[in-house]
Design a protein around this motif. Structure first.
Motif, PDB file in Angstrom:
ATOM      1  N   PRO A 175      43.848  42.435  50.006  1.00  0.00           N
ATOM      2  CA  PRO A 175      43.655  42.977  48.662  1.00  0.00           C
ATOM      3  C   PRO A 175      44.614  42.410  47.627  1.00  0.00           C
ATOM      4  CG  PRO A 175      43.462  44.727  50.268  1.00  0.00           C
ATOM      5  CD  PRO A 175      43.927  43.513  51.017  1.00  0.00           C
ATOM      6  N   ALA A 176      45.886  42.251  47.995  1.00  0.00           N
ATOM      7  CA  ALA A 176      46.878  41.740  47.037  1.00  0.00           C
ATOM      8  C   ALA A 176      46.499  40.351  46.547  1.00  0.00           C
ATOM      9  CB  ALA A 176      48.260  41.724  47.673  1.00  0.00           C
ATOM     10  N   LEU A 177      46.022  39.494  47.457  1.00  0.00           N
ATOM     11  CA  LEU A 177      45.618  38.143  47.072  1.00  0.00           C
ATOM     12  C   LEU A 177      44.341  38.173  46.232  1.00  0.00           C
ATOM     13  CD1 LEU A 177      46.062  35.133  47.180  1.00  0.00           C
ATOM     14  CD2 LEU A 177      44.882  35.071  49.407  1.00  0.00           C
ATOM     15  N   CYS A 178      43.402  39.034  46.601  1.00  0.00           N
ATOM     16  CA  CYS A 178      42.171  39.173  45.805  1.00  0.00           C
ATOM     17  C   CYS A 178      42.488  39.553  44.366  1.00  0.00           C
ATOM     18  CB  CYS A 178      41.265  40.230  46.424  1.00  0.00           C
ATOM     19  SG  CYS A 178      40.470  39.751  47.963  1.00  0.00           S
ATOM     20  N   VAL A 179      43.440  40.465  44.204  1.00  0.00           N
ATOM     21  CA  VAL A 179      43.807  40.923  42.865  1.00  0.00           C
ATOM     22  C   VAL A 179      44.432  39.788  42.060  1.00  0.00           C
ATOM     23  CG1 VAL A 179      45.434  42.397  41.622  1.00  0.00           C
ATOM     24  CG2 VAL A 179      44.001  43.368  43.426  1.00  0.00           C
ATOM     25  N   ARG A 180      45.321  39.023  42.687  1.00  0.00           N
ATOM     26  CA  ARG A 180      45.960  37.908  41.978  1.00  0.00           C
ATOM     27  C   ARG A 180      44.932  36.879  41.540  1.00  0.00           C
ATOM     28  NH1 ARG A 180      50.189  38.549  45.778  1.00  0.00           N
ATOM     29  NH2 ARG A 180      49.448  36.823  47.073  1.00  0.00           N
ATOM     30  N   ILE A 181      43.995  36.579  42.421  1.00  0.00           N
ATOM     31  CA  ILE A 181      42.953  35.608  42.086  1.00  0.00           C
ATOM     32  C   ILE A 181      42.075  36.135  40.943  1.00  0.00           C
ATOM     33  CG2 ILE A 181      40.853  34.492  42.927  1.00  0.00           C
ATOM     34  CD1 ILE A 181      42.193  34.342  45.682  1.00  0.00           C
ATOM     35  N   ALA A 182      41.688  37.401  41.043  1.00  0.00           N
ATOM     36  CA  ALA A 182      40.814  37.984  40.030  1.00  0.00           C
ATOM     37  C   ALA A 182      41.453  37.932  38.648  1.00  0.00           C
ATOM     38  CB  ALA A 182      40.463  39.426  40.399  1.00  0.00           C
ATOM     39  N   GLU A 183      42.702  38.383  38.543  1.00  0.00           N
ATOM     40  CA  GLU A 183      43.343  38.466  37.234  1.00  0.00           C
ATOM     41  C   GLU A 183      43.631  37.089  36.639  1.00  0.00           C
ATOM     42  OE1 GLU A 183      46.233  41.265  36.232  1.00  0.00           O
ATOM     43  OE2 GLU A 183      45.497  42.848  37.550  1.00  0.00           O
ATOM     44  N   ARG A 184      43.821  36.068  37.499  1.00  0.00           N
ATOM     45  CA  ARG A 184      44.149  34.732  37.006  1.00  0.00           C
ATOM     46  C   ARG A 184      42.930  33.837  36.831  1.00  0.00           C
ATOM     47  NH1 ARG A 184      49.596  33.382  40.649  1.00  0.00           N
ATOM     48  NH2 ARG A 184      50.792  35.195  39.941  1.00  0.00           N
ATOM     49  N   ALA A 185      41.881  34.099  37.597  1.00  0.00           N
ATOM     50  CA  ALA A 185      40.746  33.159  37.601  1.00  0.00           C
ATOM     51  C   ALA A 185      39.453  33.717  37.030  1.00  0.00           C
ATOM     52  CB  ALA A 185      40.500  32.663  39.028  1.00  0.00           C
ATOM     53  N   PHE A 186      39.268  35.029  37.077  1.00  0.00           N
ATOM     54  CA  PHE A 186      37.978  35.600  36.680  1.00  0.00           C
ATOM     55  C   PHE A 186      38.090  36.385  35.369  1.00  0.00           C
ATOM     56  CE2 PHE A 186      36.959  35.870  41.454  1.00  0.00           C
ATOM     57  CZ  PHE A 186      36.391  34.596  41.439  1.00  0.00           C
ATOM     58  N   PRO A 187      37.211  36.098  34.413  1.00  0.00           N
ATOM     59  CA  PRO A 187      37.154  36.952  33.227  1.00  0.00           C
ATOM     60  C   PRO A 187      36.767  38.372  33.654  1.00  0.00           C
ATOM     61  CG  PRO A 187      35.906  34.917  32.901  1.00  0.00           C
ATOM     62  CD  PRO A 187      36.243  34.992  34.358  1.00  0.00           C
ATOM     63  N   PRO A 188      37.227  39.385  32.945  1.00  0.00           N
ATOM     64  CA  PRO A 188      36.900  40.773  33.317  1.00  0.00           C
ATOM     65  C   PRO A 188      35.396  41.019  33.442  1.00  0.00           C
ATOM     66  CG  PRO A 188      38.627  40.750  31.684  1.00  0.00           C
ATOM     67  CD  PRO A 188      38.159  39.335  31.809  1.00  0.00           C
ATOM     68  N   MET A 189      34.581  40.347  32.642  1.00  0.00           N
ATOM     69  CA  MET A 189      33.138  40.551  32.714  1.00  0.00           C
ATOM     70  C   MET A 189      32.603  40.147  34.079  1.00  0.00           C
ATOM     71  SD  MET A 189      29.941  39.018  32.605  1.00  0.00           S
ATOM     72  CE  MET A 189      30.135  37.412  31.835  1.00  0.00           C
ATOM     73  N   ILE A 190      33.098  39.028  34.624  1.00  0.00           N
ATOM     74  CA  ILE A 190      32.659  38.584  35.955  1.00  0.00           C
ATOM     75  C   ILE A 190      33.101  39.586  37.011  1.00  0.00           C
ATOM     76  CG2 ILE A 190      32.878  36.803  37.710  1.00  0.00           C
ATOM     77  CD1 ILE A 190      31.199  35.971  35.338  1.00  0.00           C
ATOM     78  N   THR A 191      34.333  40.045  36.908  1.00  0.00           N
ATOM     79  CA  THR A 191      34.834  41.027  37.872  1.00  0.00           C
ATOM     80  C   THR A 191      34.012  42.308  37.819  1.00  0.00           C
ATOM     81  OG1 THR A 191      37.076  40.124  37.729  1.00  0.00           O
ATOM     82  CG2 THR A 191      36.865  42.363  38.578  1.00  0.00           C
ATOM     83  N   SER A 192      33.571  42.705  36.613  1.00  0.00           N
ATOM     84  CA  SER A 192      32.763  43.923  36.500  1.00  0.00           C
ATOM     85  C   SER A 192      31.439  43.769  37.242  1.00  0.00           C
ATOM     86  CB  SER A 192      32.507  44.251  35.022  1.00  0.00           C
ATOM     87  OG  SER A 192      31.559  43.373  34.447  1.00  0.00           O
ATOM     88  N   LYS A 193      30.869  42.570  37.246  1.00  0.00           N
ATOM     89  CA  LYS A 193      29.609  42.334  37.958  1.00  0.00           C
ATOM     90  C   LYS A 193      29.840  42.290  39.471  1.00  0.00           C
ATOM     91  CE  LYS A 193      27.627  41.853  33.976  1.00  0.00           C
ATOM     92  NZ  LYS A 193      26.899  43.002  33.395  1.00  0.00           N
TER      93      LYS A 193
END
Length: 327
Positions: A69-87
């Motif tokens: 989970p910790a790595l997923c979060v780091r990747i999400a916040e640095r690589a994915f726009p919030p809109m993509i994460t919401s989908k």
């Protein structure tokens, strides 16, 4: 109960503009549609946009199960726009939601909430720790993201709603969140979560505030689907100072909010009606006739009659002379 065409349409156009990532001016041409039709259009547009890339979102969600989970979060916040994460959030399971929520920054979670479809993540939201959910709610209030919070009411558990209400100290914020709530049932549950004095405060803030707050307050009372609770709200409405009541009635007549006001009147307890019938605001002939015409036009004469039962001879004479049947 439901909002009148004007108020309900206004809320739906705002939510449609948000869903399409555009301005309200660019969807204003749809204002001639019924609110339910705009709602259906928004739902269809949201589903189409999600389904277009759903396979990609599912692959990302599946890949997330292979990483801590910790790595997923780091990747999400640095690589994915919030809109993509919401989908992507709509495609992941609930087992690690709590871990993700504890690690994601409050700001990023708030960004994700703006784009998320609450209906698709109801089970996920129930797994978010209450403390983190209230932090995100505070952040969204600070941003005045009332549309987002209103839509979230439908997906939040009663526990989360109670916790969020406790930390939202602004009556104005609560009024606008309620205005954009999706369903009457969930809105009613949220209002029930308020302490009695807070309910009175919210109603008074609405009816003594700006024209926009008048609209939000009337919509709130009209949409509550519990008769006893709606009566409590309507009773508080009768307590506002005379000058505020004058302003409210002018707003109602000018902007076409008579259906909401008539619902409020029909819901008032006897003592509140008796008090209201003696107020100077109703002595204005044009205002009284506008309300009566709206009641007659909409087939809501029964909603005005309880007030007239307590009205003095002058008010009744005004309506009789204008040709209204007082029963």
């Amino acid at each position: 109960m439901s909002m009148s065409h004007d108020l309900a349409t206004r809320a739906e156009l705002t939510k449609l503009a948000r869903a399409l990532d555009t301005t309200e001016d660019r969807v204003a041409f749809l204002g001639s549609l019924e609110a339910a039709e705009i709602h259906e259009l928004r739902e269809a547009a949201s589903a189409t946009m999600h389904d277009r890339h759903r396979e990609l979102y599912q692959r990302i969600a599946k890949a997330s199960t292979l990483l801590p989970p910790a790595l997923c979060v780091r990747i999400a916040e640095r690589a994915f726009p919030p809109m993509i994460t919401s989908k992507v959030a709509a495609e992941i399971g609930t087992d690690r939601v709590g871990e993700f929520a504890k690690r994601l920054s409050v700001g990023y979670m708030a960004d994700v909430c703006v784009s998320i479809d609450p209906r698709k993540v109801r089970e996920l939201i129930s797994q978010v720790p209450v403390e983190r959910a209230t932090e995100v709610a505070r952040e969204l209030v600070d941003r005045e993201e009332y549309v987002t919070l209103g839509r979230m009411i439908d997906a939040a558990t009663e526990r989360l709603v109670r916790a969020a209400v406790a930390v939202i100290t602004s009556d104005v914020a609560l009024l606008w969140i309620a205005f954009y709530a999706e369903s009457e049932a969930h809105l009613t549950s949220a209002v029930r979560a308020l302490p009695a004095e807070r309910i009175r405060s919210v109603v008074h803030t609405a009816l003594t505030g700006t024209v926009e707050l008048h609209a939000a307050g009337l919509a709130l009372i009209a949409r509550v689907d519990d008769a006893e609770l709606r009566g409590t709200l309507a009773g508080h409405a009768a307590e506002v100072p005379a000058e505020a009541l004058d302003g409210l009635l002018r707003t109602v007549v000018r902007d076409g909010f008579e259906p909401e006001l008539l619902t409020v009147l029909a819901s008032m307890p006897e003592d509140a009606l008796r008090q209201l019938a003696t107020r100077d605001a109703l002595a204005d002939r044009d205002t009284l006739l506008a309300l009566a015409r709206a009641a007659e036009r909409g087939g809501h004469a029964d909603r005005l009659r309880p007030l007239l039962d307590h009205a003095g001879p002058e008010l009744r004479a005004t309506l009789t002379e204008a040709g209204f049947d007082l029963g």
